[in-house]
Motif scaffolding. Structure first.
Motif, short mmCIF file in Angstrom:
data_model
loop_
_atom_site.label_atom_id
_atom_site.label_comp_id
_atom_site.label_asym_id
_atom_site.label_seq_id
_atom_site.Cartn_x
_atom_site.Cartn_y
_atom_site.Cartn_z
N ILE A 23 8.99 -66.24 27.24
CA ILE A 23 10.16 -66.42 28.11
C ILE A 23 9.92 -67.47 29.19
O ILE A 23 10.83 -68.24 29.54
CB ILE A 23 10.56 -65.07 28.74
CG1 ILE A 23 11.05 -64.12 27.65
CG2 ILE A 23 11.63 -65.24 29.81
CD1 ILE A 23 11.26 -62.70 28.13
N TYR A 24 8.70 -67.54 29.68
CA TYR A 24 8.38 -68.49 30.76
C TYR A 24 8.81 -69.92 30.43
O TYR A 24 9.52 -70.56 31.22
CB TYR A 24 6.88 -68.42 31.07
CG TYR A 24 6.37 -69.58 31.90
CD1 TYR A 24 6.50 -69.60 33.29
CD2 TYR A 24 5.75 -70.68 31.29
CE1 TYR A 24 6.03 -70.67 34.04
CE2 TYR A 24 5.29 -71.75 32.03
CZ TYR A 24 5.42 -71.73 33.40
OH TYR A 24 4.97 -72.79 34.15
N PRO A 25 8.41 -70.51 29.25
CA PRO A 25 8.83 -71.90 29.00
C PRO A 25 10.34 -72.06 28.85
O PRO A 25 10.87 -73.13 29.16
CB PRO A 25 8.10 -72.26 27.69
CG PRO A 25 7.76 -70.96 27.06
CD PRO A 25 7.54 -69.99 28.18
N GLN A 26 11.04 -71.02 28.40
CA GLN A 26 12.50 -71.13 28.27
C GLN A 26 13.16 -71.27 29.64
O GLN A 26 14.06 -72.09 29.83
CB GLN A 26 13.06 -69.90 27.54
CG GLN A 26 12.60 -69.79 26.10
CD GLN A 26 13.24 -68.61 25.40
OE1 GLN A 26 14.46 -68.58 25.20
NE2 GLN A 26 12.44 -67.62 25.03
N ILE A 27 12.70 -70.46 30.59
CA ILE A 27 13.27 -70.54 31.94
C ILE A 27 12.81 -71.82 32.64
O ILE A 27 13.61 -72.51 33.29
CB ILE A 27 12.88 -69.29 32.76
CG1 ILE A 27 13.50 -68.05 32.14
CG2 ILE A 27 13.32 -69.45 34.22
CD1 ILE A 27 13.17 -66.75 32.85
N PHE A 28 11.52 -72.16 32.46
CA PHE A 28 11.01 -73.37 33.11
C PHE A 28 11.72 -74.61 32.58
O PHE A 28 12.13 -75.49 33.35
CB PHE A 28 9.50 -73.48 32.88
CG PHE A 28 8.80 -74.48 33.76
CD1 PHE A 28 9.45 -75.13 34.79
CD2 PHE A 28 7.46 -74.78 33.56
CE1 PHE A 28 8.80 -76.05 35.62
CE2 PHE A 28 6.80 -75.70 34.36
CZ PHE A 28 7.47 -76.34 35.39
N ASP A 29 11.94 -74.70 31.26
CA ASP A 29 12.65 -75.85 30.70
C ASP A 29 14.09 -75.91 31.20
O ASP A 29 14.62 -77.00 31.46
CB ASP A 29 12.63 -75.80 29.17
CG ASP A 29 11.28 -76.19 28.57
OD1 ASP A 29 10.39 -76.56 29.35
OD2 ASP A 29 11.12 -76.09 27.34
N ALA A 30 14.73 -74.75 31.35
CA ALA A 30 16.09 -74.73 31.87
C ALA A 30 16.13 -75.25 33.31
O ALA A 30 17.09 -75.90 33.73
CB ALA A 30 16.67 -73.31 31.80
N ILE A 31 15.06 -74.97 34.06
CA ILE A 31 14.96 -75.48 35.44
C ILE A 31 14.73 -76.99 35.41
O ILE A 31 15.39 -77.75 36.14
CB ILE A 31 13.83 -74.77 36.21
CG1 ILE A 31 14.21 -73.30 36.46
CG2 ILE A 31 13.54 -75.47 37.53
CD1 ILE A 31 13.10 -72.46 37.03
N LEU A 32 13.82 -77.45 34.56
CA LEU A 32 13.54 -78.88 34.48
C LEU A 32 14.76 -79.67 34.02
O LEU A 32 15.00 -80.79 34.48
CB LEU A 32 12.37 -79.13 33.52
CG LEU A 32 11.00 -78.58 33.94
CD1 LEU A 32 9.94 -78.96 32.91
CD2 LEU A 32 10.59 -79.06 35.32
N GLU A 33 15.53 -79.07 33.11
CA GLU A 33 16.74 -79.74 32.60
C GLU A 33 17.89 -79.65 33.59
O GLU A 33 18.96 -80.21 33.35
CB GLU A 33 17.14 -79.11 31.27
CG GLU A 33 16.15 -79.39 30.15
CD GLU A 33 16.33 -78.46 28.96
OE1 GLU A 33 17.31 -77.67 28.96
OE2 GLU A 33 15.49 -78.50 28.06
N GLN A 34 17.69 -78.90 34.69
CA GLN A 34 18.69 -78.67 35.72
C GLN A 34 19.91 -77.93 35.20
O GLN A 34 20.99 -78.01 35.78
CB GLN A 34 19.06 -79.98 36.42
CG GLN A 34 17.89 -80.59 37.16
CD GLN A 34 18.24 -81.84 37.92
OE1 GLN A 34 19.14 -81.82 38.77
NE2 GLN A 34 17.53 -82.92 37.64
#
Length: 236
Positions: A23-34
């Motif tokens: 789950i961590y990379p899914q949320i982190f990528d969503a943050i990076l993608e804004q």
């Protein structure tokens, strides 16, 4: 208390660790993608519903992101996506440079063939995501490359210090990088690994300085996206 209400079984240690890791990379990528923009509130209830896991697991993911300063958690407030300002950005990048230029020389001295293979695998993964247009995933993987370099150096306190800076640096790059497609970081990473493989500490240090210079030169302070609705973001 409603006796008929469903109870949520706590996840086992193995399940919890696996779920946090996925789950961590899914949320982190969503943050990076804004898609999760600065200021977006993140609640355990909403995220647990979205990912179909316990709040305990979500709490672990948020704790990791908070430790990395990617999100802000304050008592009696909902967690929110961070938005470093220009002064914070300058301080973070300066601290990162101090750590990385020390670690890269140590890494060049200690590198073994197995280490080189691991680094090249990370670069190949970063390149694949970049070529598929998955810029923010590539940024996150680029951060993992730098962390692997830090671990290779064999100085645990410095590696731990850098681990606290890299995710936040990735956030800064995603939010403030100008002309993001004008060069490929994986190519610069590959050149650094070539120098490390040859145990050429001086060249590795020079390449690392150039790499960090290029990152910093492309950052511009500008307005970033506004907060959105978490349920709509992930359901999309």
């Amino acid at each position: 208390m409603n006796a008929c209400a469903p109870t949520q079984q706590p996840a086992s240690a193995g399940e919890s660790k696996a779920s946090i890791k996925s789950i961590y990379p899914q949320i982190f990528d969503a943050i990076l993608e804004q898609r999760l923009a600065p200021g977006t509130p993140l609640t355990e209830e909403a995220l647990a519903q979205i990912f179909g896991v316990s709040r305990t697991i979500i709490r672990g993911v948020l704790a990791r992101l908070s430790h990395q300063q990617v999100i802000l958690q304050r008592p009696n407030h909902k967690a929110q996506v961070a938005a470093p300002d220009s002064e914070q950005t300058a301080q973070i990048l300066y601290a990162r440079r101090l750590a990385e230029t020390t670690l890269i020389s140590l890494a060049a001295q200690r590198a073994k063939p197995a280490h080189i293979r691991q680094l090249r695998e990370l670069i190949a993964n970063e390149r694949e995501h970049h070529e598929q247009g998955q810029r923010c995933a590539a940024i996150r993987l680029g951060g993992e490359f730098h962390l692997q370099l830090a671990n290779l150096a064999g100085n645990a306190p410095l590696a731990h210090f850098l681990n606290g800076l890299l995710p936040l640096t990735s956030l800064i790059i995603a939010q403030y990088e100008e002309h993001p497609c004008s060069h490929c970081a994986w190519q610069e990473h590959a050149a650094i690994v070539d120098a490390i493989e040859g145990h050429d500490a001086q060249s590795a240090l020079h390449l690392m300085h150039q790499h960090l210079d290029r990152i910093e030169a492309k950052l511009v302070t500008r307005r970033v996206a506004v907060a959105g609705d978490v349920l709509k973001i992930f359901s999309a």
